[in-house]
Write a protein that holds these residues in place. Structure first.
Motif, PDB file in Angstrom:
ATOM      1  N   LYS A 530      -0.900 -10.484  33.493  1.00 22.85           N
ATOM      2  CA  LYS A 530      -0.179  -9.435  32.757  1.00 22.85           C
ATOM      3  C   LYS A 530      -1.164  -8.365  32.256  1.00 22.85           C
ATOM      4  CE  LYS A 530       3.603 -12.310  30.880  1.00 22.85           C
ATOM      5  NZ  LYS A 530       4.089 -12.611  32.204  1.00 22.85           N
ATOM      6  N   ILE A 531      -2.366  -8.792  31.923  1.00 22.19           N
ATOM      7  CA  ILE A 531      -3.373  -7.822  31.465  1.00 22.19           C
ATOM      8  C   ILE A 531      -4.662  -8.032  32.259  1.00 22.19           C
ATOM      9  CG2 ILE A 531      -2.460  -7.657  29.112  1.00 22.19           C
ATOM     10  CD1 ILE A 531      -4.708  -9.555  28.214  1.00 22.19           C
ATOM     11  N   VAL A 532      -5.509  -7.014  32.226  1.00 26.98           N
ATOM     12  CA  VAL A 532      -6.809  -7.200  32.875  1.00 26.98           C
ATOM     13  C   VAL A 532      -7.864  -7.624  31.854  1.00 26.98           C
ATOM     14  CG1 VAL A 532      -6.454  -5.713  34.869  1.00 26.98           C
ATOM     15  CG2 VAL A 532      -7.298  -4.715  32.742  1.00 26.98           C
ATOM     16  N   ILE A 570       4.822  -1.083  41.339  1.00 22.15           N
ATOM     17  CA  ILE A 570       3.503  -0.623  40.939  1.00 22.15           C
ATOM     18  C   ILE A 570       3.145  -1.232  39.599  1.00 22.15           C
ATOM     19  CG2 ILE A 570       2.399   1.469  40.026  1.00 22.15           C
ATOM     20  CD1 ILE A 570       4.125   2.634  42.554  1.00 22.15           C
ATOM     21  N   LYS A 571       1.892  -1.552  39.419  1.00 21.49           N
ATOM     22  CA  LYS A 571       1.508  -2.196  38.170  1.00 21.49           C
ATOM     23  C   LYS A 571       0.333  -1.443  37.558  1.00 21.49           C
ATOM     24  CE  LYS A 571       1.858  -5.971  35.520  1.00 21.49           C
ATOM     25  NZ  LYS A 571       2.018  -5.115  34.353  1.00 21.49           N
ATOM     26  N   ALA A 572       0.532  -1.034  36.292  1.00 21.33           N
ATOM     27  CA  ALA A 572      -0.596  -0.406  35.599  1.00 21.33           C
ATOM     28  C   ALA A 572      -1.582  -1.505  35.205  1.00 21.33           C
ATOM     29  CB  ALA A 572      -0.088   0.318  34.359  1.00 21.33           C
ATOM     30  N   GLN A 573      -2.864  -1.143  35.146  1.00 23.14           N
ATOM     31  CA  GLN A 573      -3.895  -2.108  34.737  1.00 23.14           C
ATOM     32  C   GLN A 573      -3.973  -2.063  33.218  1.00 23.14           C
ATOM     33  OE1 GLN A 573      -6.511  -3.409  37.415  1.00 23.14           O
ATOM     34  NE2 GLN A 573      -4.416  -3.370  38.193  1.00 23.14           N
ATOM     35  N   LEU A 574      -3.444  -3.112  32.580  1.00 23.74           N
ATOM     36  CA  LEU A 574      -3.299  -3.041  31.123  1.00 23.74           C
ATOM     37  C   LEU A 574      -4.382  -3.809  30.372  1.00 23.74           C
ATOM     38  CD1 LEU A 574       0.561  -3.557  30.868  1.00 23.74           C
ATOM     39  CD2 LEU A 574      -0.723  -1.419  30.774  1.00 23.74           C
TER      40      LEU A 574
END
Ligand code: ADP
Length: 633
Positions: A530-532, A570-574
């Motif tokens: 879910k997050i980086v 698409i997935k933002a790098q959160l």
């Protein structure tokens, strides 16, 4: 002879006309005259190059009232209609489906509004008549036809000997007067004349009527000294002035005249925000009259909407929608161009490649741009009204041309800003930037209220800087396409490139992130992909957490793009940022030593709250609620 039924939609429109829902019944005359004028245009245009024996000044529209039999005739010697055309044109509404249109909010518009958008057309004759007869002969046809109808029940079509030449005669059998409505007035000379002046003054064919005229009686020889006697003679009188408004000088035209012409021609009853009337003496020479509407037309976002300006050659229409004259981003402009330098017989296809047309189009684009800039400078309120209606189109203009239109359009953009919540231009923003400010800050969200509540917005604001508040899906994409304004980069305050603190603050934070590496890694592990990363931050003011993204794909872009029908999401790098000064930071460190399991639960809750703040969906709301309750009891 078999009576025919109107098609369903025509019947509905007809019912409305007969029941006179429309308040300005008088507009029937304008409608019939416009149809006659169109028919004359068609005839003139089609017969160019043919020897018809007719010169342009022989094309006329006649109005013939007859009080005795209570009829009003509208006669033209235009292209006429064949029997089949009578059937198709007057038995159905050409623009079928027009009655189903909904407005932008999806509500049904009232029927009156819809009719208003189109002009009411031929059927308006039934607002004032019990019976309508149309006799017509198509150009070149040896047979004329008569269409007749007493209203909604249906109509008849039969052969006719009349008219003898090409053209159309429409006979209205006017309704009887009632207490409220005096239909008989439509037989009065003064009334007809004033209606023509009011609505049809610019029709480019003479509208003639036989009128009574009081003239001095001729005196016989030797009677010169006798007092003048007067007599009434019947004379043909031209009711319209015919001079097209765009050919007149600006100082001869009142605002009301400009607006009347606009509503008549473009069926928009709200005054435009801007009228741009110009004469160009260069090569090609042309007159143009362009209007910027004050609101979005109801079909603007449908595929039926066609951009373009009407194109005339010396007052004769070539086409009513020449798309090549307007760039897509000014597709809202309405109006016309009249140039004596364009040859009349160029066909539509050839038009597209016409070099002169391209020159005109370039000039018009420049003109619209400079006039909009002027409006922005001189009348902010009006400009904002315009921008709320069509600003999106300008933004698409930049995005859709991959930034090529940036130079042209960037100074026409306005955005709401945290500076008093007002619209600002990029120039105004730039001028207020403190020297130390790195770029132009913006934040995205559903509403400006939500954007103002973002912890990141608060942080930038409390550092004494302004944030542009973007609420439209296209906004961030537009700024990305522009990259910068006057060398100043655009920076999304929700990305990790936001860098506000002093060197000292930064170093202290780095130290904390190093010291707490195990805790942060644990949080990252718990939240999986879910997050980086998770990290401590000092730019959250009083708020505990937020999500930031890399600047390539932001959470806003993720939201907008994933709402499109595309297969791959698409997935933002959160990054989950935790306020290092908040009590929750200390609590997490403490729990990490004593109760790791709880840290995992806290991490999930913090992540979910950060999603809510960013306007992102929470994956599993029910698990979230379970977790909250578990920690509460
Ligand atoms: P609109 O003018 O908006 O197309 P109308 O209901 O007013 O709709 O007219 C329908 C059609 O009937 C016109 O498009 C035109 O083809 C034809 N028509 C109407 N009046 C005339 C006329 N005087 N001469 C030739 N054709 C006509």
């Amino acid at each position: 002879m078999r009576k025919k039924q109107f098609k369903a939609e025509s019947k509905k429109l007809l019912d409305m006309m007969i029941n006179s829902i429309y308040t300005h019944k008088e507009i029937f005359l304008r409608e019939l005259i416009s149809n006659a004028s169109d028919a004359l245009d068609k005839q003139y245009y089609n017969s160019l190059g043919e020897d018809t024996g007719m010169s342009r000044n022989e094309y006329v529209i006649r109005i013939e009232p007859d009080k005795e039999v209570r009829t009003l005739k509208i006669i033209d010697n235009g292209c006429g209609m064949t029997g089949e055309e009578l059937e198709v044109n007057l038995g159905t509404i050409a623009k079928s489906g027009s009655l189903d249109f909904k407005n932008e909010n999806g509500e049904d518009k009232t029927d009156v509004e819809i009719i208003g958008q189109f002009g009411v057309g031929f059927y308006s004759a039934f607002m004032v008549s019990d019976r309508v007869v149309v006799e017509s002969r198509a150009n070149g046809s040896d047979q004329a036809y008569r269409w007749s109808s007493n209203g909604a029940e249906g109509y008849y079509i039969e052969k006719s000997d009349y008219p003898e030449n090409h053209g159309t005669v429409i006979t209205l059998y006017l309704k009887q007067d009632t207490d409220d409505e005096k239909y008989g007035e439509f037989l009065e000379e003064y009334e007809l004349e004033s209606l023509v002046k009011k609505y049809s003054d610019y029709i480019r064919y003479p509208i003639m009527m036989k009128c009574e005229n009081r003239v001095p009686k001729e005196k016989a020889e030797g009677e010169e000294d006798k007092p003048t006697e007067w007599e009434t003679v019947i004379e043909d009188r031209q009711l319209n002035s015919m001079v097209p408004i765009w050919r007149k000088n600006k100082n001869e035209i009142t605002e009301e005249e400009y607006n009347n012409f606009y509503s008549e021609k473009f069926y928009d009853f709200e005054a435009p925000v801007k009228v741009i009337h110009s004469k160009n003496e260069g090569v090609p020479a042309y007159d143009s009259l362009i209007y910027i509407p004050s609101h979005v037309p109801f079909n603007y976002f449908s595929k039926d909407y066609e951009k373009g300006l009407a194109l005339y050659s010396n007052g004769v229409m070539i086409t009513d929608k020449c798309g090549e004259l307007l760039p897509d981003y000014f597709n809202f402009a309405k109006g016309l161009v009249d140039s004596p330098d364009l040859s009349l017989n160029i066909s539509r296809e050839l038009l597209q490649h016409d070099r002169q047309l391209k020159v005109i189009a370039k000039n018009i684009e420049k003109k619209i741009k400079s006039e909009l800039e002027k409006l922005l400078k001189d009348d902010r309120e009006k400009y904002e009204k315009f921008f709320e209606a069509f600003g999106v189109q300008l933004k698409y203009g930049i995005y859709g041309t991959y930034g090529m239109a940036k130079e042209n359009l960037q100074n026409l953009l306005i955005f709401k800003s945290t500076n008093e919540g007002k619209y600002v231009t990029l120039k105004e923003y730039e001028e207020r930037m403190p020297d130390s400010q790195k770029g132009i800050y913006y934040a995205c969200g559903e509403t400006t209220a939500k954007i103002e509540m973002l912890p990141q917005t608060e942080a930038v604001k409390s550092a004494g800087m302004e944030v542009l508040m973007l609420t439209n899906d296209i906004d961030e994409f537009t700024l990305k396409m522009m990259r910068d304004y006057d060398g100043k980069q655009f920076i999304n305050v929700c990305t990790d490139s936001l860098d506000l603190g002093t060197e000292e603050d930064k170093q202290a934070l780095e130290q904390k992130n190093t010291d707490e590496k195990d805790l942060l890694d644990f949080i990252k592990e718990t939240l999986g992909d879910k997050i980086v990363a998770a990290k401590f931050s000092n730019r959250l003011g009083s708020h505990p957490v937020c999500l930031t993204s890399g600047s390539e794909i932001t959470t806003e872009m993720e939201r907008v793009l994933n709402a499109q029908p595309i297969a791959e999401k698409i997935k933002a790098q959160l990054t989950l940022e935790i306020n290092s000064d908040h009590a929750i930071a200390a609590k997490l460190s403490e729990l990490y030593e004593s109760d790791k399991d709880k840290v995992g639960k806290y991490a999930k809750l913090l992540y979910n709250s950060a999603c809510l703040i960013s306007g992102l969906p929470v994956d599993d709301p029910s698990a979230m609620s379970d977790l909250i309750c578990e920690l509460m009891v």
